[in-house]
Design a protein around this motif. Structure first.
Motif, PDB file in Angstrom:
ATOM      1  N   LYS A 195     -21.868  50.775   3.306  1.00 54.72           N
ATOM      2  CA  LYS A 195     -21.404  49.541   3.949  1.00 54.72           C
ATOM      3  C   LYS A 195     -22.573  48.683   4.408  1.00 54.72           C
ATOM      4  O   LYS A 195     -22.488  47.458   4.413  1.00 54.72           O
ATOM      5  CB  LYS A 195     -20.529  49.892   5.154  1.00 54.72           C
ATOM      6  N   ASP A 199     -24.741  44.061   2.957  1.00 52.65           N
ATOM      7  CA  ASP A 199     -25.158  43.025   3.914  1.00 52.65           C
ATOM      8  C   ASP A 199     -26.670  42.869   3.928  1.00 52.65           C
ATOM      9  O   ASP A 199     -27.200  41.755   3.998  1.00 52.65           O
ATOM     10  CB  ASP A 199     -24.657  43.388   5.323  1.00 52.65           C
ATOM     11  N   ARG A 202     -27.743  40.899   0.744  1.00 51.26           N
ATOM     12  CA  ARG A 202     -27.475  39.457   0.809  1.00 51.26           C
ATOM     13  C   ARG A 202     -28.471  38.738   1.713  1.00 51.26           C
ATOM     14  O   ARG A 202     -28.940  37.637   1.398  1.00 51.26           O
ATOM     15  CB  ARG A 202     -26.045  39.219   1.307  1.00 51.26           C
ATOM     16  N   LYS A 203     -28.822  39.387   2.833  1.00 51.57           N
ATOM     17  CA  LYS A 203     -29.769  38.775   3.754  1.00 51.57           C
ATOM     18  C   LYS A 203     -31.155  38.640   3.124  1.00 51.57           C
ATOM     19  O   LYS A 203     -31.773  37.571   3.167  1.00 51.57           O
ATOM     20  CB  LYS A 203     -29.856  39.622   5.018  1.00 51.57           C
TER      21      LYS A 203
END
Length: 549
Positions: A195, A199, A202-203
């Motif tokens: 999970k 994220d 993408r950052k």
């Protein structure tokens, strides 16, 4: 007793006289006295260009040769034999015939070594051409000024202090390219894993793209200024719109800007973007110069893609290590396998490119390019060791250690640094023209060979003899391949020409000779032998050694 001694002496004298008479008789028999065997006819002919590959080499001599001793060898432009078949003698033992495979375009050297039936060795070499061969690659190929029609600058094969800024910009660009492309490749490999990872990806994809954009802009600015130093500003439009390197820069900028949109799309489009930007980079630099171009570019593309996967994965592993050790441990299982595969592809593609770029592995020791490549190879071997230890740990269910991750990151930085440095250094040493001059009491002599590369060259020989001796009766020139001493000499057909240069010496008369052609068929160490015969048949020999790459 004295009578017996006189009888034996008389018999010995008679025997000696008889031997001398028999020798004279043998010499006087018609047909027994002749010169050494000489080459009368050759097919293909020396210094001739053929549209199609000849089916065989046939050498005919003026007298019989030993059928089982004669040999012919045909070498390509890299001095490699084109066939392993043995030459066969004709029925009259005056010719040698060597069947040839289908030869591609190129310059070929025929070398022969035979023994005449009277026991004298005869050898020689000559060249012929098939089709329209591509010019040999040398360091000048990498001069971007040639694309603009500028001759005022020249390429260099060594890293100098003046180039520090451009190579620093290259390091930033190269590192950011591998980082951005690697991060864009990994989403497809890690789909549905964890999970935290999506994220994080993408950052950092956005950050990597910004870094790449800055890196490209800085690199283009620095490199364009270096290319156009001393030229008017309107040359910039010519650089960007009419040269390959300029168009590649524009394509890279467009792709980077598109990357800010692509990051919002699925992993498949990110992968396509990454592969496209690596493909554009593969078409620049050394890979686009060497033949076969398709193989060279493909090796470079695989090399960049493998490096991007390793760099991107290692950065992700480090970020996960700082954020969540358990998540990092799970990612490490996938990364360790992918990293070992990437390193294997890096090594194989690197070997492939090196073999395409260099005529011989000895060239690794001639330039800064080879030195840096050897250093980079050492770093890669260390990475293999670290990666192997990391792979064994994660397979046993253990987390990576901080020491291993730091070592891997440090080696990654060193490899990117070395790769960026030697990317735009020529793999081949620059060839320099042969300029030789020697003064002497009985003769002055000069030799020029330009541009001194494998293939077509211009040969100029100038000879000055004292006025009392007069102009030379004849001047001949032969080339010997010092790296392959078994090859016979190549005759350079120099001929008199009217020399307009003011190169006179008081008390001497000058004669100038010139020839043009592919008489240096392959790279290596050579010796030019110049024989000067005056009107009284006195001969002087001058030997000049040179080399090309």
């Amino acid at each position: 007793m004295n009578r017996r001694i006189r009888y034996k002496s008389h018999s010995a004298i008679q025997a000696l006289v008889l031997c001398i008479w028999m020798c004279l008789a043998l010499i006087s028999i018609p047909g027994m006295a002749s010169a050494h065997a000489e080459l009368e006819r050759s097919e293909p002919e020396a210094n001739v260009k053929y549209e199609q590959s000849p089916k065989s080499v046939e050498l005919s001599f003026n007298e019989s040769i030993e059928a089982k001793v004669g040999a012919i060898e045909v070498l390509d432009s890299k001095s490699r034999p084109v066939t392993s078949v043995t030459a066969q003698a004709s029925k009259d033992h005056r010719s040698l015939i060597l069947p040839l495979p289908s030869l591609g375009e190129g310059v070929y050297t025929v070398s022969y070594s035979v023994i005449s039936e009277d026991g004298h060795p005869v050898s020689g070499s000559y060249v012929f051409i098939v089709g329209n061969p591509r010019e040999g690659v040398d360091a000048a190929t990498f001069d971007p000024h040639k694309e603009l029609g500028h001759e005022g600058h020249s390429a260099t094969t060594q890293l100098t202090t003046g180039q520090f800024i451009i190579y620093a910009a290259r390091i930033v660009y190269y590192g950011s390219l591998l980082w951005a492309a690697g991060l864009m490749l990994w989403p497809l490999l890690t789909r549905g894993r964890g999970k935290l990872l999506p994220d994080l990806q993408r950052k950092w994809e956005q950050i990597a793209l910004r870094t790449l954009l800055v890196g490209i802009l800085v690199y283009i600015f620095v490199h364009a200024r270096e290319i156009l130093t001393g030229y008017p500003r309107d040359e910039y439009s010519k650089l960007f719109l009419q040269t390959n390197i300029g168009r590649e820069w524009i394509a890279l900028l467009v792709l980077v800007l598109l990357g800010f949109i692509i990051v919002r799309f699925p992993a498949v489009l990110k992968t396509i973007w990454a592969l496209l930007i690596l493909a554009i980079e593969s078409w620049s630099g050394h890979a686009a110069v060497f033949a076969p171009k398709t193989a060279s570019v493909m090796f470079d593309f695989v090399h960049l893609a493998a490096a991007a996967i390793w760099v991107g994965g290692l950065i992700l592993l480090g970020l996960l290590w700082l954020a969540d050790r358990k998540e990092a441990g799970r990612f490490a299982v996938l990364f360790s396998s992918a990293a070992l595969l990437s390193l294997a592809l890096l090594i194989l593609s690197g070997i492939g490119m090196t073999l395409l770029f260099l005529p011989s592995l000895h060239y690794l020791f001639y330039t800064a390019w080879g030195t840096i490549l050897l250093v980079k190879t050492g770093f890669v071997l260390l990475v293999l060791i670290v990666g192997g230890i990391l792979h064994l740990r994660v397979r046993r269910g253990n987390l990576p250690t901080t020491v291993l991750l730091r070592a891997d990151a440090a080696l990654m930085a060193l490899i990117i640094l070395s790769a960026a440095l030697f990317t735009y250094i020529s793999p081949l040493p620059a060839n320099e023209p042969v300029v030789y001059h020697k003064m002497g009491d009985t003769m002055h002599l000069s030799l020029r060979i330009t541009p001194n590369k494998p293939g077509d060259n211009q040969f100029i020989v100038k000879v000055w003899l004292p006025d009392a001796v007069g102009a030379p009766k004849s001047v001949t020139m032969r080339l010997f391949a010092l790296d392959q001493k078994e090859l016979g000499p190549i005759q350079v057909p120099i001929k008199l020409f009217e020399d307009t240069e003011i190169t006179t010496f008081d008390g001497y008369v000058k004669a100038a000779y010139k020839a043009e052609g592919p008489f240096v068929p392959f790279a290596g160490r050579w010796q030019a032998e110049i024989r000067v015969l005056d009107k009284d048949d006195n001969e002087q020999v001058q030997k000049v050694e040179f080399r090309n790459y």
